[in-house]
Design an enzyme around this catalytic site. Structure first.
Site, PDB file in Angstrom:
ATOM      1  N   ASP A 210       0.850  -1.189   0.000  1.00  0.00           N
ATOM      2  CA  ASP A 210       0.000   0.000   0.000  1.00  0.00           C
ATOM      3  C   ASP A 210       0.885   1.238   0.000  1.00  0.00           C
ATOM      4  O   ASP A 210       1.389   1.662   1.031  1.00  0.00           O
ATOM      5  CB  ASP A 210      -0.910  -0.002   1.226  1.00  0.00           C
ATOM      6  CG  ASP A 210      -1.941   1.130   1.175  1.00  0.00           C
ATOM      7  OD1 ASP A 210      -1.715   2.116   0.442  1.00  0.00           O
ATOM      8  OD2 ASP A 210      -2.966   1.025   1.865  1.00  0.00           O
TER       9      ASP A 210
ATOM     10  N   ILE B  69      -0.507   9.080   8.849  1.00  0.00           N
ATOM     11  CA  ILE B  69      -1.252   8.180   9.720  1.00  0.00           C
ATOM     12  C   ILE B  69      -0.935   6.727   9.375  1.00  0.00           C
ATOM     13  O   ILE B  69      -0.461   6.416   8.280  1.00  0.00           O
ATOM     14  CB  ILE B  69      -2.770   8.429   9.613  1.00  0.00           C
ATOM     15  CG1 ILE B  69      -3.270   8.131   8.189  1.00  0.00           C
ATOM     16  CG2 ILE B  69      -3.107   9.845  10.033  1.00  0.00           C
ATOM     17  CD1 ILE B  69      -4.784   8.240   8.037  1.00  0.00           C
TER      18      ILE B  69
ATOM     19  N   GLY C 100      -5.080   1.827   8.023  1.00  0.00           N
ATOM     20  CA  GLY C 100      -6.144   1.157   8.754  1.00  0.00           C
ATOM     21  C   GLY C 100      -5.984  -0.351   8.735  1.00  0.00           C
ATOM     22  O   GLY C 100      -6.255  -1.031   9.731  1.00  0.00           O
TER      23      GLY C 100
ATOM     24  N   HIS D   5       0.457   7.755   4.239  1.00  0.00           N
ATOM     25  CA  HIS D   5       1.061   7.024   5.346  1.00  0.00           C
ATOM     26  C   HIS D   5       2.572   7.254   5.467  1.00  0.00           C
ATOM     27  O   HIS D   5       3.208   6.651   6.335  1.00  0.00           O
ATOM     28  CB  HIS D   5       0.776   5.534   5.191  1.00  0.00           C
ATOM     29  CG  HIS D   5      -0.678   5.247   4.992  1.00  0.00           C
ATOM     30  ND1 HIS D   5      -1.620   5.474   5.956  1.00  0.00           N
ATOM     31  CD2 HIS D   5      -1.360   4.774   3.913  1.00  0.00           C
ATOM     32  CE1 HIS D   5      -2.823   5.142   5.501  1.00  0.00           C
ATOM     33  NE2 HIS D   5      -2.686   4.724   4.264  1.00  0.00           N
TER      34      HIS D   5
END
Length: 286
Positions: free
Chosen positions: A188, A208, A211, A193
């Site tokens: 990803d 961040i 998830g 991120h």
């Protein structure tokens, strides 16, 4: 409107071939924090090829990585800015244990488009099968901020009644400062991120955590603590991403057994006064 729901839903499913090796599984497990302590027998089943068990959440990255977020934005009828996109939830069904290495045929299609008013929700379904039959089915819910309001179907509510009583187990799992940088190597590459400037444009103070990284950390905790360390007992795993995690924070994971075949889970950030991170989370098991 950048999302043409009718065109997107009418698009032909995309099929492809994926493959993975033990190295990919090991990297994924390290990316969700496995291997601490490094010589613990319970951790070695995730980090040593001679003892390797595959955590079912590996299905979310096998072969290509994060099938719901990036590839979903390239479907016909969908033209949106990546900075407006958030991963809203994940539903995984495991049809049988995932082998430590293998190949599979995947079929990807848009299963639904919902109008939530201030956002659109895309449900991308990925089905994987090998020569022996179905392996897993993944539904990724993608929120696209600012793209709702066209009067479409709002879709079903994913909200569950909160679990009652004290949790059977509560554990804390620290998230490394470099956790997102390690996890993204499983496929990803969303700059949200890793890139501080991109994160700021997207409305966050800094990059961040994925998830799906929190998703994997949480499933590992459930398997290790309530399922006797046996990943093959997992039948399905659902969650709603209720809030963000910043690398360096600590996850508080609360678990409740239900009816002997399910575990309800709630995950929050310790440093931000138990701000919710994962909600409506259920692990069904044998």
């Amino acid at each position: 409107m950048p999302i043409d729901a009718a065109k997107a839903l009418a698009a032909e499913p995309r099929t492809g071939e994926i493959g993975w090796a033990q190295k990919d599984v090991l990297l994924y497990h390290l990316g969700i924090g496995a291997g601490v302590p490094a010589t613990d027998p319970g951790e070695l089943r995730y980090t040593l090829e001679s003892r390797l068990h595959v955590l079912p959440s590996f299905a979310t990255v096998a072969g290509s990585g994060a099938p719901g977020v990036i590839s979903g934005l390239s479907l016909p009828g969908i033209e949106v800015e990546l900075a407006k996109v958030l991963h809203g939830g994940q539903h995984l069904v495991v049809h049988r244990p995932i082998p430590a290495e293998g190949t599979a045929t995947t079929t990807n299609r848009l299963a639904a488009v919902y109008d939530k008013g201030k956002a659109a929700v895309l449900v991308l379904r990925t089905e994987a099968a090998d020569a022996d039959g179905p392996l897993w089915t993944n539904d990724a819910q993608i929120f696209v901020r600012g793209e709702g309001g066209w009067g479409g179907d709002r879709g079903p509510s994913a909200r569950l009644e909160p679990p009652t009583g004290e949790p059977e187990r509560t554990v804390e799992r620290p998230v490394r400062e470099d956790q997102a940088l390690l996890y993204r190597l499983s496929g990803d590459w969303n700059p949200l991120h890793a890139d501080p400037e991109f994160a700021e444009v997207a409305g966050f103070e800094r990059p961040i955590l994925h998830g799906l990284c929190t998703y994997g950390i949480t499933l590992k905790a459930v398997v290790d603590i309530l399922l006797d360390g046996d990943p093959t007992r997992v039948r399905s795993y659902d969650t709603r991403f209720a809030g963000v995690v910043y690398p360096g924070e600590t996850l508080r994971i609360r678990m409740w057994r239900q009816d002997g075949t399910a575990v309800r889970v709630a995950v929050s950030s310790v440093e931000r006064d138990d701000a919710p991170v994962l909600a409506d989370t259920v692990v069904h098991h044998s």
